[in-house]
Design a protein around this motif. Structure first.
Motif, PDB file in Angstrom:
ATOM      1  N   MET A  21      35.854  24.206   2.549  1.00  0.00           N
ATOM      2  CA  MET A  21      36.915  24.818   2.703  1.00  0.00           C
ATOM      3  C   MET A  21      37.833  23.737   1.932  1.00  0.00           C
ATOM      4  N   TRP A 105      41.071  38.972  10.215  1.00  0.00           N
ATOM      5  CA  TRP A 105      41.718  37.791  10.731  1.00  0.00           C
ATOM      6  C   TRP A 105      40.523  37.065  11.732  1.00  0.00           C
ATOM      7  N   ARG A 108      38.701  34.930   9.152  1.00  0.00           N
ATOM      8  CA  ARG A 108      39.551  34.371   8.208  1.00  0.00           C
ATOM      9  C   ARG A 108      39.162  33.231   7.363  1.00  0.00           C
ATOM     10  N   GLU A 109      38.624  32.232   7.798  1.00  0.00           N
ATOM     11  CA  GLU A 109      38.094  31.092   7.001  1.00  0.00           C
ATOM     12  C   GLU A 109      36.996  31.569   6.234  1.00  0.00           C
ATOM     13  N   VAL A 112      38.176  33.500   3.129  1.00  0.00           N
ATOM     14  CA  VAL A 112      38.713  32.756   2.200  1.00  0.00           C
ATOM     15  C   VAL A 112      37.721  32.013   1.297  1.00  0.00           C
ATOM     16  N   PHE A 175      45.633  36.091   3.513  1.00  0.00           N
ATOM     17  CA  PHE A 175      44.568  34.889   4.017  1.00  0.00           C
ATOM     18  C   PHE A 175      44.595  33.762   3.158  1.00  0.00           C
ATOM     19  N   HIS A 177      46.920  32.533   1.472  1.00  0.00           N
ATOM     20  CA  HIS A 177      48.154  31.927   1.583  1.00  0.00           C
ATOM     21  C   HIS A 177      48.447  31.377   2.917  1.00  0.00           C
ATOM     22  N   LYS A 178      47.298  31.698   3.751  1.00  0.00           N
ATOM     23  CA  LYS A 178      47.447  31.047   5.315  1.00  0.00           C
ATOM     24  C   LYS A 178      48.636  31.678   5.704  1.00  0.00           C
ATOM     25  N   SER A 180      50.468  33.206   8.989  1.00  0.00           N
ATOM     26  CA  SER A 180      50.277  33.639  10.396  1.00  0.00           C
ATOM     27  C   SER A 180      50.076  34.848  10.732  1.00  0.00           C
TER      28      SER A 180
END
Length: 205
Positions: A21, A105, A108-109, A112, A175, A177-178, A180
């Motif tokens: 990441m 969601w 999500r990690e 990305v 996702f 652009h992170k 919330s």
């Protein structure tokens, strides 16, 4: 024969996830991953052939989730669907789109990682490939709607791919652009106003 130390696996995968990441696959260092997981490189090579196989292990569950997502929307029995149901698949339903965001969601990690950090791996074209696979699914629905005289617009395969790429990019970007979850909920409302699939395929009110 000694038993394999399974406590290493979650530490290794978590350390790898963080390194990938932060730096992306190409710049990520196996040495750093091992140091942060407090294991030797030998322990890694007992489990994986190398850094790329380790990356694939980190994203494995997410890839499986996304494969199921595509399959559920590709393997469709249209004979069991009414005209109204076929027509409704083209309506930008906020609740349905939010359900899609909710699936993503939860991964999500890893999502990305697949979209932004996978250059140099077999997954490096994941975003494009995913949009292409979904184009096939959308094309099936479009052809069915045309056959039933529900959709009136003429859309080529190439145009459908462009439209699907625009749509899925709008799904990916929050996702990357992170955003919330609250921001994604607001984005979902805007997205449903902005992209009107019903008009695009020529379904009249």
């Amino acid at each position: 024969m000694s038993n394999r130390d399974t406590s290493i696996d979650p530490r290794l995968l978590e350390s790898a996830r963080k390194e990938f990441m932060e730096k992306g696959f190409i710049k990520a260092e196996l040495k750093t991953i091992c140091e942060n997981a407090k294991i030797t490189t030998g322990a890694v090579y007992k489990r994986y052939k190398g850094k790329e196989e380790l990356f694939s292990a980190v994203v494995e569950e997410a890839v499986a989730t996304l494969d199921r997502f595509v399959s559920e929307r590709t393997d469709v029995d249209f004979s069991s669907m009414s005209d109204e149901e076929v027509r409704n698949t083209w309506i930008m339903n906020e609740k349905y789109i939010l359900d899609v965001f909710r699936i993503l969601w939860d991964i999500r990690e890893e999502f990305v990682l697949l979209l932004e950090k996978s250059a140099g791996t077999v997954h490096e074209n994941f975003g494009h490939d995913f949009a292409y696979r979904m184009t096939h699914a959308y094309k099936q629905y479009y052809e069915e709607a045309k056959k039933r005289n529900i959709a009136k617009a003429k859309i080529s395969d190439q145009e459908m791919h462009v439209l699907c790429t625009v749509f899925w990019t709008s799904i990916y970007e929050p996702f990357i652009h992170k955003m919330s979850w609250k921001e994604i909920e607001e984005h979902c409302k805007v997205l449903c106003r902005f992209l009107d699939w019903k008009k695009a395929v020529g379904i009249m009110d």
